[in-house]
Write a protein that holds these residues in place. Sequence first.
Motif, PDB file in Angstrom:
ATOM      1  N   LEU A  62      16.260-140.232 -15.174  1.00  0.00           N
ATOM      2  CA  LEU A  62      15.995-138.806 -15.331  1.00  0.00           C
ATOM      3  C   LEU A  62      17.271-138.017 -15.044  1.00  0.00           C
ATOM      4  CD1 LEU A  62      14.066-136.322 -15.599  1.00  0.00           C
ATOM      5  CD2 LEU A  62      13.629-136.551 -13.151  1.00  0.00           C
ATOM      6  N   GLY A  63      17.529-137.058 -15.886  1.00  0.00           N
ATOM      7  CA  GLY A  63      18.662-136.150 -15.682  1.00  0.00           C
ATOM      8  C   GLY A  63      18.297-134.750 -16.127  1.00  0.00           C
ATOM      9  N   VAL A  82      15.473-122.306 -16.663  1.00  0.00           N
ATOM     10  CA  VAL A  82      15.415-123.082 -17.909  1.00  0.00           C
ATOM     11  C   VAL A  82      16.301-124.311 -17.753  1.00  0.00           C
ATOM     12  CG1 VAL A  82      15.807-123.074 -20.395  1.00  0.00           C
ATOM     13  CG2 VAL A  82      14.981-121.003 -19.258  1.00  0.00           C
ATOM     14  N   LEU A  83      15.748-125.488 -18.081  1.00  0.00           N
ATOM     15  CA  LEU A  83      16.450-126.763 -17.919  1.00  0.00           C
ATOM     16  C   LEU A  83      16.480-127.523 -19.227  1.00  0.00           C
ATOM     17  CD1 LEU A  83      14.727-128.056 -14.638  1.00  0.00           C
ATOM     18  CD2 LEU A  83      16.853-126.760 -14.790  1.00  0.00           C
ATOM     19  N   TRP A  84      17.452-128.403 -19.323  1.00  0.00           N
ATOM     20  CA  TRP A  84      17.406-129.501 -20.282  1.00  0.00           C
ATOM     21  C   TRP A  84      17.003-130.754 -19.512  1.00  0.00           C
ATOM     22  CZ3 TRP A  84      22.738-128.353 -22.943  1.00  0.00           C
ATOM     23  CH2 TRP A  84      22.565-127.308 -23.860  1.00  0.00           C
ATOM     24  N   GLU A  85      15.882-131.291 -19.871  1.00  0.00           N
ATOM     25  CA  GLU A  85      15.349-132.479 -19.187  1.00  0.00           C
ATOM     26  C   GLU A  85      15.536-133.707 -20.081  1.00  0.00           C
ATOM     27  OE1 GLU A  85      11.049-134.198 -17.550  1.00  0.00           O
ATOM     28  OE2 GLU A  85      11.282-132.085 -18.108  1.00  0.00           O
ATOM     29  N   ALA A 129       8.923-123.103 -23.248  1.00  0.00           N
ATOM     30  CA  ALA A 129      10.107-123.540 -23.978  1.00  0.00           C
ATOM     31  C   ALA A 129       9.715-124.039 -25.375  1.00  0.00           C
ATOM     32  CB  ALA A 129      10.831-124.642 -23.208  1.00  0.00           C
ATOM     33  N   GLN A 130      10.692-124.110 -26.253  1.00  0.00           N
ATOM     34  CA  GLN A 130      10.456-124.600 -27.595  1.00  0.00           C
ATOM     35  C   GLN A 130      10.128-126.091 -27.562  1.00  0.00           C
ATOM     36  OE1 GLN A 130      13.843-123.626 -29.990  1.00  0.00           O
ATOM     37  NE2 GLN A 130      13.628-121.413 -29.697  1.00  0.00           N
ATOM     38  N   LYS A 147      14.624-132.689 -24.019  1.00  0.00           N
ATOM     39  CA  LYS A 147      13.784-131.540 -24.354  1.00  0.00           C
ATOM     40  C   LYS A 147      14.092-130.382 -23.418  1.00  0.00           C
ATOM     41  CE  LYS A 147       9.974-133.236 -21.473  1.00  0.00           C
ATOM     42  NZ  LYS A 147       8.557-133.591 -21.429  1.00  0.00           N
ATOM     43  N   PRO A 148      14.021-129.138 -23.897  1.00  0.00           N
ATOM     44  CA  PRO A 148      14.171-127.978 -23.016  1.00  0.00           C
ATOM     45  C   PRO A 148      12.876-127.718 -22.257  1.00  0.00           C
ATOM     46  CG  PRO A 148      13.853-127.243 -25.264  1.00  0.00           C
ATOM     47  CD  PRO A 148      13.908-128.749 -25.320  1.00  0.00           C
ATOM     48  N   THR A 149      13.028-127.197 -21.060  1.00  0.00           N
ATOM     49  CA  THR A 149      11.870-126.930 -20.202  1.00  0.00           C
ATOM     50  C   THR A 149      12.060-125.582 -19.526  1.00  0.00           C
ATOM     51  OG1 THR A 149      11.635-129.298 -19.754  1.00  0.00           O
ATOM     52  CG2 THR A 149      10.442-127.784 -18.314  1.00  0.00           C
TER      53      THR A 149
END
Length: 484
Positions: A62-63, A82-85, A129-130, A147-149
Motif C-alpha cells: 500500500l502506498g 485528497v489522496l492517490w491510493e 473522488a472520480q 485510484k484517487p480517494t
Amino acid sequence: MGKLKLAELLFVCFMLPQGFAAVLNCSSPTASALFKELERNLFPEELMRPVENFSTPLNITLGITVVGILGLDEKSQTLSIVLWEVLEWDIHGLSWDEQQCGTNRVSVPRERLWIPDILIAEFLGDNNAQKTPYVYIYNTGHVYDDKPTSILSSCLLNIYTFPFDIQNCSLTFGSYLHFAEDIRLMHSSSSEDVLLESRNVLETNGEWELADIKVALTTLSLEDGDYSEIKFFILLRRRPTLYVVNLLIPSCFLITVDLFSFLLPPQSIDRCSFKMTLILGYTVFLLIMNDLLPVTGETTPLINVFFSISLALMVASLLETIFITNIQFTSSQYSAVPRWLKVLVLHYLAIIVCLRTKDKTTRITVCIDQSNRAMKTISTDSSGSQIISGNTLPDKLTPAPPASSPPPPLPPDPHPSIDFLKKLSRDLAAIRIQMEKHLQGSNASQEWQMIGTVIDRLLFISYIIFILTSFITIISIWIWSNSY
C-alpha cells in the motif's frame, strides 16, 4: 477408461492444494487473444483470493500520495483531504510470455478481478473522488491498482496554540473483513519518499501546509483474531499570516494605545472617556473577528485567553481611572484611611512599584498674644494638619515689681494704629493658615490620593509585564512551529 479417470482424479487432487495457477498461451500477439485467455483462466476466479492455498496470506503493498489538503474543521473535528491510493499484489501462478501475447501489461475491468477490501478506519461520509474502472495486470501476475480517494476523516484537533498550531491526523488502512493470516499489508515507500512525492504533486496552497508524513505498521488485536494495518500520520501546519495580520496586530495596537493612556493626568475626565472609547472599539473588533476564531469544546485556544485578559485589563484600567478621578475631586470628604489598607498600599505596594511616599515634615508658627501674655504654637506637617498649643510666657520675661516699691505709673495709651496693626497681623495669620490648609489638603485626603497613585502605577506595570510576556510567548510559539 477406468485408469484414465483415476489418473485425472489424482492430478486434480495434486493440484488442489496448490491453488490457482495459470500460464496463458496466446494464439497470437493480439489483444483479443490475450483477453480470451484471461476470460478462460482468470476472470472466472474473481471470487477467490488469488493465493496458492487458503493458509497462505496475500501480501498487499500500500502506498499513498497527498495531492490536496482541503481543510480542517475545528468544530466537527474532521479532515478533508485528497489522496492517490496505490494497491499492489500478485496473482499466484498467473503469467504469460510478452513476445507471444504482444504486451507485458494490460488493463482489465476492476469488477472482473478479486479486489482487496482495504478501507480507512477514520473515514466519514462518502468518497466523492472520480471512479477508475480499470486496473493493470502485468505478465508476471502483478496487479497495480491506482485510484484517487477523497477522504473526510475524523481527526482529534488540538488548537491550544492557534494560529501557530500543528495538527497530527492519522489514516489507518486495513482490511474490513480479512484477518492478518489472510491479508498482510506492507508499505511501498519510506516516509521520506512519501513526503517528497506529496510535496511535488501537492496542488493546494490554502490555510494548511504539509509538514511531515510518518508511516507505521500496526496490528489490531480483537477477540476473533488480528488485523494487519498501516497507519499514516499526516502532520499539517497552519499558515498563521492571515490571523496575525487580522487578529494579533490590531489587538496589540489597541492594547498599546491603552497602555500609553496612563500618561494622561489621572484627574482629567478625558482619560475616562478615552478608555471607554477604546473598550468599545475593542469589543466591536472581537465581534467582527469572531468568525476567524476556532470553535471547539475540547480546549480553549491561547489566543482567546489573550483577548480575554486584554479586555479585562482595559476594564480594570477604566475602573481604576474612575476610582482615581473620584479621589481627586472628593477625597476631602472621606474618612481616614483604614490602617490595613494604609500598610498594604503605602508601605508594601509602594515599594514594589518603586514609588516613595513623602516624609512628614513639621513647621512651627509661634504667635504671641500681648494682651494676655500667652504664646500659641501652630505646628503644620507636610500633610497640612495643624497642632495648636498654648502656654503662658515665663515670669522672667515680665518681672514682678518688688512688694515695697510703689505701684508703677500707668503706661500711656497706645496709639490707635498699633492696635490696628496687631489685628491685621492676626487676620493675616488666619488667612495664611486657611490657604495652606486649602492648598495642601488634609492628611486623610493626601493618603487617599497617594493610594490612587500607587494603584495607577501598579496597573501600569502590570500592563507592561502582560504585553512583554504575550509578545515573548507569541514569538516563541511562532518560531517553534516554523522550526518543527
